[in-house]
Design a protein around this motif. Sequence first.
Motif, short mmCIF file in Angstrom:
data_model
loop_
_atom_site.label_atom_id
_atom_site.label_comp_id
_atom_site.label_asym_id
_atom_site.label_seq_id
_atom_site.Cartn_x
_atom_site.Cartn_y
_atom_site.Cartn_z
N LYS A 1 0.84 -1.20 0.00
CA LYS A 1 0.00 0.00 0.00
C LYS A 1 0.87 1.25 0.00
O LYS A 1 0.59 2.21 -0.72
CB LYS A 1 -0.91 -0.01 1.22
N ALA A 2 1.95 1.23 0.78
CA ALA A 2 2.85 2.39 0.83
C ALA A 2 3.54 2.59 -0.52
O ALA A 2 3.67 3.72 -1.00
CB ALA A 2 3.89 2.19 1.93
N ALA A 3 3.97 1.50 -1.14
CA ALA A 3 4.62 1.61 -2.45
C ALA A 3 3.65 2.11 -3.50
O ALA A 3 4.00 2.93 -4.35
CB ALA A 3 5.20 0.25 -2.86
N LEU A 4 2.40 1.63 -3.44
CA LEU A 4 1.39 2.05 -4.40
C LEU A 4 1.03 3.52 -4.21
O LEU A 4 0.84 4.25 -5.19
CB LEU A 4 0.14 1.19 -4.26
N SER A 5 0.96 3.97 -2.97
CA SER A 5 0.62 5.37 -2.73
C SER A 5 1.72 6.30 -3.23
O SER A 5 1.44 7.44 -3.60
CB SER A 5 0.32 5.61 -1.26
N MET A 6 2.96 5.81 -3.25
CA MET A 6 4.05 6.62 -3.79
C MET A 6 3.90 6.79 -5.30
O MET A 6 4.36 7.77 -5.87
CB MET A 6 5.40 6.00 -3.45
N LYS A 7 3.24 5.84 -5.94
CA LYS A 7 3.04 5.89 -7.39
C LYS A 7 1.70 6.50 -7.77
O LYS A 7 1.33 6.52 -8.93
CB LYS A 7 3.14 4.47 -7.98
N LYS B 1 -3.18 0.60 -18.23
CA LYS B 1 -2.12 -0.41 -18.38
C LYS B 1 -1.20 -0.40 -17.16
O LYS B 1 -0.74 -1.44 -16.73
CB LYS B 1 -1.31 -0.15 -19.66
N LEU B 2 -0.93 0.78 -16.65
CA LEU B 2 -0.08 0.89 -15.45
C LEU B 2 -0.77 0.23 -14.29
O LEU B 2 -0.19 -0.47 -13.50
CB LEU B 2 0.24 2.34 -15.13
#
Length: 158
Positions: A136-142, A157-158
């Motif tokens: 979740k933390a990695a996804l929120s950075m993106k 697509k991303l």
Amino acid sequence: MKFGTGVKQGCCLSPILFNLYSECLTKRDMEGFGDFKIGGQIIHTVKYADELVLLAKEKVLQDMTDKLNETGGCYGMEMIVGKIKVMRISKQPFQVKIVIDQKQLENVESFKYLGSISTIDGRFTYEIKRRFAMAKAALSMKRDSFTSTLDLELRKKL
């Protein structure tokens, strides 16, 4: 042959030499200790880099620890009691008394090995929650990539 010092900390030879050395040390000394089976095979130790995990039923763990300490001493190795931990995996949590050089080892409720956390109940719920939080933390950075002015098809697509 006389040796002055060993390999420097962080040297790529360090884990290789430790594994070779500890494999010989533990293979001979752990024979005949207990019947701890995983997948039908008796497992006494798990080793990686400079870490060693003893797997045993309580009744033989003290004997295994004593034998390992004794043999390691013959080869110039010593156990640092402050760094050694004990964890009993069971539905009924209670302390395990393992002693090295008249000092009792610290009992812990969880420990991290190769990036995964094991707990005393033998379940992986804490580890699963931890990994979800990391994702979740990695996804929120993106998140900016998904809400930016990029084309909708590219964002899908991303």
